[in-house]
Motif scaffolding. Structure first.
Motif, PDB file in Angstrom:
ATOM      1  N   ARG A  82       0.840  -1.203   0.000  1.00  0.00           N
ATOM      2  CA  ARG A  82       0.000   0.000   0.000  1.00  0.00           C
ATOM      3  C   ARG A  82       0.877   1.255   0.000  1.00  0.00           C
ATOM      4  NH1 ARG A  82      -3.405  -3.481   2.805  1.00  0.00           N
ATOM      5  NH2 ARG A  82      -2.563  -3.032   4.869  1.00  0.00           N
ATOM      6  N   GLU A  83       2.024   1.173   0.608  1.00  0.00           N
ATOM      7  CA  GLU A  83       2.965   2.293   0.632  1.00  0.00           C
ATOM      8  C   GLU A  83       3.701   2.430  -0.698  1.00  0.00           C
ATOM      9  OE1 GLU A  83       5.519   1.375   3.948  1.00  0.00           O
ATOM     10  OE2 GLU A  83       3.820   1.321   5.349  1.00  0.00           O
ATOM     11  N   ASP A  84       4.031   1.297  -1.350  1.00  0.00           N
ATOM     12  CA  ASP A  84       4.785   1.281  -2.599  1.00  0.00           C
ATOM     13  C   ASP A  84       4.477  -0.026  -3.318  1.00  0.00           C
ATOM     14  OD1 ASP A  84       6.637   1.175  -4.660  1.00  0.00           O
ATOM     15  OD2 ASP A  84       8.393   1.472  -3.377  1.00  0.00           O
ATOM     16  N   ALA A  85       3.593   0.020  -4.296  1.00  0.00           N
ATOM     17  CA  ALA A  85       3.088  -1.200  -4.948  1.00  0.00           C
ATOM     18  C   ALA A  85       4.196  -2.035  -5.595  1.00  0.00           C
ATOM     19  CB  ALA A  85       2.032  -0.838  -5.988  1.00  0.00           C
ATOM     20  N   GLY A  86       5.252  -1.416  -6.078  1.00  0.00           N
ATOM     21  CA  GLY A  86       6.312  -2.153  -6.762  1.00  0.00           C
ATOM     22  C   GLY A  86       7.501  -2.510  -5.898  1.00  0.00           C
ATOM     23  N   PHE A  87       7.407  -2.265  -4.601  1.00  0.00           N
ATOM     24  CA  PHE A  87       8.539  -2.442  -3.682  1.00  0.00           C
ATOM     25  C   PHE A  87       9.190  -3.821  -3.801  1.00  0.00           C
ATOM     26  CE2 PHE A  87      10.244  -3.586   0.524  1.00  0.00           C
ATOM     27  CZ  PHE A  87      11.166  -2.559   0.704  1.00  0.00           C
ATOM     28  N   ARG A 108      -0.686 -10.587  -7.675  1.00  0.00           N
ATOM     29  CA  ARG A 108      -1.551  -9.407  -7.583  1.00  0.00           C
ATOM     30  C   ARG A 108      -1.565  -8.642  -8.903  1.00  0.00           C
ATOM     31  NH1 ARG A 108       0.824 -10.413  -2.856  1.00  0.00           N
ATOM     32  NH2 ARG A 108      -0.312 -10.063  -0.925  1.00  0.00           N
ATOM     33  N   LYS A 109      -2.640  -7.875  -9.102  1.00  0.00           N
ATOM     34  CA  LYS A 109      -2.708  -7.021 -10.283  1.00  0.00           C
ATOM     35  C   LYS A 109      -1.572  -6.006 -10.279  1.00  0.00           C
ATOM     36  CE  LYS A 109      -7.660  -7.497 -10.995  1.00  0.00           C
ATOM     37  NZ  LYS A 109      -8.421  -7.904  -9.830  1.00  0.00           N
ATOM     38  N   THR A 110      -1.174  -5.551  -9.099  1.00  0.00           N
ATOM     39  CA  THR A 110      -0.055  -4.602  -9.029  1.00  0.00           C
ATOM     40  C   THR A 110       1.242  -5.249  -9.516  1.00  0.00           C
ATOM     41  OG1 THR A 110       0.282  -5.130  -6.678  1.00  0.00           O
ATOM     42  CG2 THR A 110      -1.049  -3.174  -7.203  1.00  0.00           C
ATOM     43  N   ASP A 111       1.413  -6.561  -9.299  1.00  0.00           N
ATOM     44  CA  ASP A 111       2.587  -7.262  -9.831  1.00  0.00           C
ATOM     45  C   ASP A 111       2.548  -7.253 -11.362  1.00  0.00           C
ATOM     46  OD1 ASP A 111       3.148  -7.917  -7.155  1.00  0.00           O
ATOM     47  OD2 ASP A 111       2.440  -9.988  -7.359  1.00  0.00           O
ATOM     48  N   LEU A 112       1.402  -7.620 -11.926  1.00  0.00           N
ATOM     49  CA  LEU A 112       1.264  -7.606 -13.389  1.00  0.00           C
ATOM     50  C   LEU A 112       1.549  -6.217 -13.942  1.00  0.00           C
ATOM     51  CD1 LEU A 112      -1.968  -9.739 -14.022  1.00  0.00           C
ATOM     52  CD2 LEU A 112       0.400 -10.395 -14.472  1.00  0.00           C
ATOM     53  N   HIS A 113       0.980  -5.219 -13.297  1.00  0.00           N
ATOM     54  CA  HIS A 113       1.176  -3.838 -13.739  1.00  0.00           C
ATOM     55  C   HIS A 113       2.660  -3.466 -13.716  1.00  0.00           C
ATOM     56  CE1 HIS A 113       0.302   0.383 -14.421  1.00  0.00           C
ATOM     57  NE2 HIS A 113       1.117   0.662 -13.425  1.00  0.00           N
ATOM     58  N   PHE A 114       3.353  -3.788 -12.634  1.00  0.00           N
ATOM     59  CA  PHE A 114       4.779  -3.469 -12.524  1.00  0.00           C
ATOM     60  C   PHE A 114       5.556  -4.082 -13.694  1.00  0.00           C
ATOM     61  CE2 PHE A 114       9.055  -4.808 -11.503  1.00  0.00           C
ATOM     62  CZ  PHE A 114       9.638  -3.625 -11.097  1.00  0.00           C
ATOM     63  N   ALA A 123       7.145  -8.929 -21.433  1.00  0.00           N
ATOM     64  CA  ALA A 123       6.451  -9.634 -20.351  1.00  0.00           C
ATOM     65  C   ALA A 123       5.336 -10.502 -20.937  1.00  0.00           C
ATOM     66  CB  ALA A 123       5.874  -8.645 -19.348  1.00  0.00           C
ATOM     67  N   LYS A 124       5.376 -11.793 -20.603  1.00  0.00           N
ATOM     68  CA  LYS A 124       4.372 -12.765 -21.053  1.00  0.00           C
ATOM     69  C   LYS A 124       3.768 -13.422 -19.825  1.00  0.00           C
ATOM     70  CE  LYS A 124       5.596 -12.100 -25.336  1.00  0.00           C
ATOM     71  NZ  LYS A 124       4.769 -11.248 -26.155  1.00  0.00           N
ATOM     72  N   THR A 125       2.446 -13.567 -19.825  1.00  0.00           N
ATOM     73  CA  THR A 125       1.751 -14.080 -18.641  1.00  0.00           C
ATOM     74  C   THR A 125       1.260 -15.510 -18.854  1.00  0.00           C
ATOM     75  OG1 THR A 125      -0.325 -13.105 -19.401  1.00  0.00           O
ATOM     76  CG2 THR A 125       1.028 -11.775 -17.906  1.00  0.00           C
ATOM     77  N   ASP A 154      -6.606 -12.027  -5.973  1.00  0.00           N
ATOM     78  CA  ASP A 154      -6.609 -10.777  -6.741  1.00  0.00           C
ATOM     79  C   ASP A 154      -6.616 -11.006  -8.250  1.00  0.00           C
ATOM     80  OD1 ASP A 154      -6.680  -7.943  -6.826  1.00  0.00           O
ATOM     81  OD2 ASP A 154      -4.509  -7.876  -7.185  1.00  0.00           O
ATOM     82  N   LEU A 155      -6.055 -12.108  -8.718  1.00  0.00           N
ATOM     83  CA  LEU A 155      -5.971 -12.347 -10.157  1.00  0.00           C
ATOM     84  C   LEU A 155      -7.072 -13.270 -10.684  1.00  0.00           C
ATOM     85  CD1 LEU A 155      -2.092 -12.675 -10.484  1.00  0.00           C
ATOM     86  CD2 LEU A 155      -3.530 -10.672 -10.896  1.00  0.00           C
ATOM     87  N   ASP A 156      -8.008 -13.634  -9.812  1.00  0.00           N
ATOM     88  CA  ASP A 156      -9.067 -14.561 -10.220  1.00  0.00           C
ATOM     89  C   ASP A 156      -9.929 -14.035 -11.362  1.00  0.00           C
ATOM     90  OD1 ASP A 156      -8.162 -16.275  -8.281  1.00  0.00           O
ATOM     91  OD2 ASP A 156      -9.924 -16.088  -6.979  1.00  0.00           O
ATOM     92  N   ASP A 157     -10.100 -12.722 -11.445  1.00  0.00           N
ATOM     93  CA  ASP A 157     -10.960 -12.171 -12.494  1.00  0.00           C
ATOM     94  C   ASP A 157     -10.184 -11.695 -13.725  1.00  0.00           C
ATOM     95  OD1 ASP A 157      -9.778  -9.997 -11.231  1.00  0.00           O
ATOM     96  OD2 ASP A 157     -11.599  -8.790 -11.206  1.00  0.00           O
TER      97      ASP A 157
END
Length: 185
Positions: A82-87, A108-114, A123-125, A154-157
């Motif tokens: 919450r303080e730094d999503a990409g930490f 998490r979606k923040t991981d994908l975003h980073f 980047a391939k998922t 978080d990634l279920d959807d």
């Protein structure tokens, strides 16, 4: 932007879906001369171990020691995010020096975003799916506060995976690895 890595493979899936097994087998196939595995959980566990004076090697393992601390570690790492999503993603990427980087634990979606922001088209998922029965056979037991929180759900959807593979007990692992390699070859 650095030329390395040439490709970043982002693996996601529920606990006991086989992420570590498949990424370890992929690394064996690709060899550690051209590929490496990084885990977002490693800097989380390292920081948590330092904070509480815990055994890092036991936290990195797959045994009951890690499970004893999992819930509190998740809550603490969520606060850091919450303080730094990409930490933790940045920390995990600090050692990337091979052509192929395998991230075995995107949650998490923040991981994908980073990773998409940092590496773009490189980047391939990959989403690993296994039935609840198969996961149970591999030792999965539902834990409230672990399996029903953001780190597992978080990634279920998310539906925009480059590849979805089904990793059941009778699945041909070489077939899965062939499909993964087609993402970047």
């Amino acid at each position: 932007m650095s030329e390395k890595p040439r490709v970043v493979l982002l693996f996601s899936g529920k606990r006991k879906s086989g992420k570590d097994f498949l990424t370890d087998r992929l690394l064996q196939r690709l060899t550690d001369k051209c590929a490496q595995i990084i885990r977002i959980s490693e800097p989380i566990k390292r920081s948590w171990a330092e904070k509480l004076g815990l055994d890092l090697q036991e936290l990195l393992g797959d045994g009951p020691y890690k499970e004893r601390y999992r819930r509190e570690m998740i809550e603490w790492s969520d606060q850091k995010r919450r303080e730094d999503a990409g930490f933790f993603c940045r920390q995990a990427c600090a050692a990337v020096d091979r052509d192929i980087c395998i991230v075995s634990d995107v949650r998490r979606k923040t991981d994908l975003h980073f990773f998409r922001e940092t590496y773009g088209e490189r980047a391939k998922t990959v989403r690993i799916v296994a039935s609840e029965r198969t996961r149970n056979d591999r030792g999965f037991t539902f834990q409230e506060g672990v399996d029903d929180v953001q780190s597992e759900c978080d990634l279920d959807d998310v539906t925009s995976w480059d590849l979805v593979v089904h990793n059941e007990t009778d699945t041909d692992v070489d077939d899965i690895l062939d499909k993964i390699e087609k993402l970047f070859c």
